[in-house]
Design a protein around this motif. Structure first.
Motif, short mmCIF file in Angstrom:
data_model
loop_
_atom_site.label_atom_id
_atom_site.label_comp_id
_atom_site.label_asym_id
_atom_site.label_seq_id
_atom_site.Cartn_x
_atom_site.Cartn_y
_atom_site.Cartn_z
N GLY A 270 39.53 35.45 44.08
CA GLY A 270 38.38 35.19 43.22
C GLY A 270 38.83 34.74 41.85
N VAL B 150 41.38 41.51 49.06
CA VAL B 150 40.09 41.90 48.48
C VAL B 150 39.36 40.64 48.03
N PHE B 151 38.17 40.44 48.57
CA PHE B 151 37.35 39.30 48.18
C PHE B 151 36.43 39.72 47.03
N ARG C 96 33.19 39.45 44.60
CA ARG C 96 31.79 39.33 45.03
C ARG C 96 31.25 37.92 44.90
N GLN D 243 31.24 32.55 51.74
CA GLN D 243 31.64 32.84 53.12
C GLN D 243 32.66 31.83 53.64
N ARG E 77 36.02 32.75 52.33
CA ARG E 77 36.53 33.95 53.00
C ARG E 77 37.06 33.61 54.39
N ARG F 64 40.85 34.21 55.81
CA ARG F 64 41.09 34.99 57.03
C ARG F 64 41.86 34.16 58.06
N CYS G 24 41.13 42.89 55.41
CA CYS G 24 40.29 42.19 54.43
C CYS G 24 39.08 43.05 54.10
N THR H 128 35.62 43.42 51.21
CA THR H 128 34.79 42.80 50.18
C THR H 128 34.46 43.84 49.12
N ALA H 129 34.64 43.48 47.86
CA ALA H 129 34.38 44.41 46.77
C ALA H 129 32.95 44.93 46.85
N GLN I 82 38.94 51.42 47.76
CA GLN I 82 38.83 50.49 48.88
C GLN I 82 40.19 49.93 49.27
#
Length: 347
Positions: free
Chosen positions: A171, A212-213, A215, A219, A222, A226, A238, A240-241, A252
């Motif tokens: 991010g 960690v993706f 926010r 998609q 992501r 992946r 993987c 997501t925050a 997390q």
């Protein structure tokens, strides 16, 4: 000396790091635990917060030296000499307490006996001894094979010993990800931030245990990340925050990095009843469990509150919670010495 034979082995273990509810930092440590008769030895030591000398972050030469000490290959120790089996995960200093035992040869066998928790030079076995623990007699060949598997033929550390944990944050280099990266590094987890990992070399991607993706990551982005990790044959987890709350995000990541086999975990599950009336915690063995709630208030400020801290016996426990701590969109974190679990609170 007589004692029944037990098996000896080694297994990956983790001391969970994190940012605690009071703002203190707890160091993340990966290490190898001793498995005696199929059960991790640390699990027998009254919920002790400690790590073995076979820790991934002490450096190859120091780790190899610890292996040789356990093999009794260093300078001959006087009869009855004690060896450190577990020490403080924060400072490793003896003043914080260490579990020691006598390790000696008995013919072809190796015996561990007289386990003690000590803080000074001369332990008092009657006062500080683990009287129900050991002695353990290991077949010498099995014992040496397990430990020598960590070394190369010339006595150096084998290359398959894992490096320290690393997480890749996907991010913009915004405030939240930057603070998360700083917090992870402070507890001993390597962290890097990137906008695009799809073109990275496979060898580099395989070094990460968690992704960690942020926010704001879409998609399509992501999916591309992946796909890149799958093509690299990476087993990174993987996530997501959940919310822009740094202690929650650290939890997390620590959960994603946990590779402990399910049959050796003490903290098995965490769920929250809708509305936050109670938490359901499942544990496989006696351990101390702490619960904390995280949420954003009406001004989007992070709030953290301790809710529970006690030793739980094996089984499923329904723990009443203060609903005032779980107003709005909230998250629950359960923590033991070696594991962390995170769950959102359904409204």
């Amino acid at each position: 000396m007589t004692s029944e034979y037990v098996t000896f082995g080694l297994a990956p273990a983790m001391r969970a790091g994190g940012v605690l509810a009071d703002g203190a930092y707890q160091t993340h440590r990966d290490f190898l635990d001793f498995v005696v008769d199929g059960r991790p030895l640390l699990a027998r030591l009254a919920d002790l917060d400690a790590v073995s000398p076979l820790a991934a972050d002490i450096g190859p030469s120091a780790l190899a030296e610890q292996v040789r000490r356990l093999l009794l290959e260093t300078e001959p120790a006087p009869e009855g000499s004690r060896f450190v089996l577990y020490g403080c995960p924060e400072c490793e200093g003896p003043e914080c307490g260490a579990v020691t035992a006598v390790i000696e040869r008995d013919g072809p066998d190796v015996v561990w006996r007289d386990f003690v928790r000590q803080t000074g030079g001369t332990p008092d076995f009657e006062r500080d001894g683990y009287h129900g623990l050991g002695p353990y007699r290991f077949h010498g060949e099995q014992y040496r094979t397990a430990l020598k598997g960590l070394l190369t033929a010339d006595g150096a550390l084998a290359p398959e010993i894992p490096d320290g944990p690393r997480a890749l944050l996907i991010g913009p280099r915004a405030a939240v990800l930057a603070k998360l990266a700083a917090a992870l590094r402070r507890i001993g987890i390597g962290a890097e931030i990137t906008l695009d990992a799809a073109g990275a070399h496979a060898d580099e991607l395989r070094k990460y245990g968690a992704v960690v993706f942020g926010r704001t990551v879409g998609q399509d982005e992501r999916d591309a990340v992946r796909d890149a990790f799958a093509a690299a044959r990476s087993d990174a987890v993987c996530v997501t925050a959940l919310a822009p709350i740094v202690p929650l995000l650290v939890a997390q990541v620590v959960q994603a990095l946990d590779r402990t086999p399910h049959d050796r975990r003490r903290l098995l599950g965490l769920t929250a009843v809708a509305g936050g009336a109670e938490a359901v915690v499942e544990v496989a063995a006696t351990c101390r469990v702490a619960l904390a709630a995280h949420r954003l208030d009406r001004l989007s400020r992070p709030r953290t509150r301790e809710l529970f801290d006690a030793v739980l016996d094996p089984g499923t426990h329904h723990i009443p919670l203060d609903p005032r701590a779980l107003r709005g969109r909230s998250y629950l974190v359960a923590r033991t010495h070696e594991a962390v679990r995170v769950t959102p609170v359904a409204r």
